[in-house]
Scaffold this motif. Structure first.
Motif, PDB file in Angstrom:
ATOM      1  N   ALA A   1       0.831  -1.206   0.000  1.00 12.66           N
ATOM      2  CA  ALA A   1       0.000   0.000   0.000  1.00 12.66           C
ATOM      3  C   ALA A   1       0.865   1.255   0.000  1.00 12.66           C
ATOM      4  N   VAL A   2       1.942   1.236   0.777  1.00 13.41           N
ATOM      5  CA  VAL A   2       2.847   2.398   0.819  1.00 13.41           C
ATOM      6  C   VAL A   2       3.528   2.599  -0.529  1.00 13.41           C
ATOM      7  N   LEU A   3       3.940   1.489  -1.139  1.00 12.85           N
ATOM      8  CA  LEU A   3       4.579   1.592  -2.447  1.00 12.85           C
ATOM      9  C   LEU A   3       3.622   2.158  -3.488  1.00 12.85           C
ATOM     10  N   TRP A   4       2.375   1.664  -3.499  1.00  8.58           N
ATOM     11  CA  TRP A   4       1.378   2.192  -4.445  1.00  8.58           C
ATOM     12  C   TRP A   4       1.111   3.672  -4.182  1.00  8.58           C
ATOM     13  N   LEU A   5       1.042   4.052  -2.930  1.00  7.60           N
ATOM     14  CA  LEU A   5       0.814   5.465  -2.590  1.00  7.60           C
ATOM     15  C   LEU A   5       1.976   6.322  -3.064  1.00  7.60           C
ATOM     16  N   THR A   6       3.195   5.792  -2.904  1.00  5.61           N
ATOM     17  CA  THR A   6       4.377   6.526  -3.362  1.00  5.61           C
ATOM     18  C   THR A   6       4.349   6.716  -4.883  1.00  5.61           C
ATOM     19  N   VAL A   7       4.006   5.621  -5.590  1.00  7.97           N
ATOM     20  CA  VAL A   7       3.910   5.708  -7.044  1.00  7.97           C
ATOM     21  C   VAL A   7       2.848   6.712  -7.458  1.00  7.97           C
ATOM     22  N   LEU A   8       1.697   6.704  -6.793  1.00  7.70           N
ATOM     23  CA  LEU A   8       0.608   7.629  -7.114  1.00  7.70           C
ATOM     24  C   LEU A   8       1.027   9.067  -6.901  1.00  7.70           C
ATOM     25  N   ILE A   9       1.699   9.323  -5.788  1.00  3.39           N
ATOM     26  CA  ILE A   9       2.160  10.691  -5.500  1.00  3.39           C
ATOM     27  C   ILE A   9       3.185  11.130  -6.554  1.00  3.39           C
ATOM     28  N   THR A  10       4.070  10.180  -6.940  1.00  2.00           N
ATOM     29  CA  THR A  10       5.076  10.505  -7.947  1.00  2.00           C
ATOM     30  C   THR A  10       4.426  10.853  -9.284  1.00  2.00           C
ATOM     31  N   VAL A  11       3.418  10.066  -9.687  1.00  2.22           N
ATOM     32  CA  VAL A  11       2.709  10.329 -10.947  1.00  2.22           C
ATOM     33  C   VAL A  11       2.022  11.683 -10.908  1.00  2.22           C
ATOM     34  N   ILE A  12       1.350  11.964  -9.776  1.00  2.00           N
ATOM     35  CA  ILE A  12       0.663  13.255  -9.652  1.00  2.00           C
ATOM     36  C   ILE A  12       1.654  14.400  -9.719  1.00  2.00           C
ATOM     37  N   ALA A  13       2.787  14.266  -9.017  1.00  2.00           N
ATOM     38  CA  ALA A  13       3.798  15.322  -9.008  1.00  2.00           C
ATOM     39  C   ALA A  13       4.393  15.523 -10.398  1.00  2.00           C
ATOM     40  N   SER A  14       4.658  14.388 -11.111  1.00  6.53           N
ATOM     41  CA  SER A  14       5.215  14.495 -12.455  1.00  6.53           C
ATOM     42  C   SER A  14       4.228  15.157 -13.405  1.00  6.53           C
TER      43      SER A  14
END
Length: 321
Positions: free
Chosen positions: A18-31
């Protein structure tokens, strides 16, 4: 109630995923946000560059008008001869050319043989079709409803299923020619750059006319025109009088006091704006000239008509202050 020891690692694994998916989601949003902001920044910069190029191009039109208005006996005075002039305004590069409007064929005043020659030699029409199209043009611009033998009046437009009728008045713009019966879009594209409504001349000025306009002269050949253009370019490059063009006899006029100016302004980041204007000078200090045409031009030098010399400003360096 306590958790069984064998369930603890499984729950820790789920939490890690869940933390990894959240990190990926935040990264996509930031990018995505960063990309969007970069796009907006580029758009804003291009808008600013375009506005600056437009302002410089418009100012260059006024400079050209000023240079052309200077007394003819001054040294290095600019003339409406098609030679390119180049300078910089701040960090924006400017290239400008000007010719007198008699370099084009006047749609309202030109002699019939010139118009027919343009339809045949530039438009590619056969003699019979060229004559029919010429008479349709003449019927459009005359004030009566009398049809020429091969022309077209209101009944012909109705028979062709058209909703508009002949203007029975002089053309108000070159673009109006497209409404004449027999003038197709491809034909119009071939003719437009050789026509004007501003020269008010029956003939043309061979000293500044382009190749297509010269080809409209009765009896000329492409070889004669190309030889003359080469001789004219050499004369202008050496600041000598343009030699006469024998094939223009009977249709040659002197330069008319109406200027067609083309300016191209290019910013350092490559944004380019072009302005076309037609000006008529007036003997009035309060209103030195009247603007007949003011429109955005083509910024691509490959699609512009060649200068009278056939050279670019960068090649000959003429007009640099």
């Amino acid at each position: 109630m306590s958790l069984r020891p064998d369930r603890i690692p499984a729950q820790q694994g789920i939490a890690l995923i869940a933390v990894l998916w959240l990190t990926v989601l935040i990264t996509v949003i930031a990018s995505s946000f960063a990309y969007s902001m970069r796009g907006e920044a580029l758009a804003a910069r291009n808008t600013m560059s375009l506005a600056q190029a437009r302002a410089v191009a418009d100012g260059a039109i006024e400079r050209m008008a000023f240079e052309l208005s200077r007394p003819r006996n001054l040294p290095d005075v600019w003339s409406a001869d098609g030679q390119p002039h180049a300078w910089t305004d701040g960090d924006i590069a400017v290239t400008a050319t000007v010719i007198d409007e008699a370099a084009r064929i006047d749609l309202n005043r030109a002699a019939d043989p010139l118009l027919k020659g343009l339809l045949q030699n530039v438009g590619g029409l056969d003699p019979e079709t060229a004559q029919r199209t010429l008479e349709a043009i003449l019927d459009w611009r005359d004030a009566d409803d009398l049809r020429r033998p091969n022309g077209a009046e209101a009944a012909d437009y109705r028979a062709a299923g058209l909703k508009h009728m002949p203007g029975n008045a002089p053309f108000e713009s070159v673009g109006e020619l497209r409404r004449v019966l027999g003038i197709t879009a491809p034909l119009m594209a071939k003719l437009a750059d050789s026509l004007t409504i501003y020269s008010r001349q029956r003939g043309i000025n061979p000293a500044t006319a382009g190749r297509d306009v010269l080809l409209a002269l009765p009896g000329v050949t492409p070889e004669l025109v190309d030889t003359f253009i080469a001789a004219r370019g050499e004369a202008l490059a050496n600041r000598l009088p343009v030699p006469p063009f024998a094939s223009a006899q009977g249709f040659a006029v002197v330069a008319t006091p109406v200027w067609r100016i083309h300016v191209r302004a290019r910013s350092p980041d490559g944004v380019t704006f072009a302005r076309d204007a037609v000006l008529r000078p007036l003997n009035d200090p309060q209103r030195p000239f009247v603007t007949l045409l003011w429109q955005e031009g083509t910024p691509d030098p490959r699609s512009e008509p060649p200068s009278a010399t056939g050279k670019t400003a960068q090649e000959n360096g003429i007009g640099r202050p």
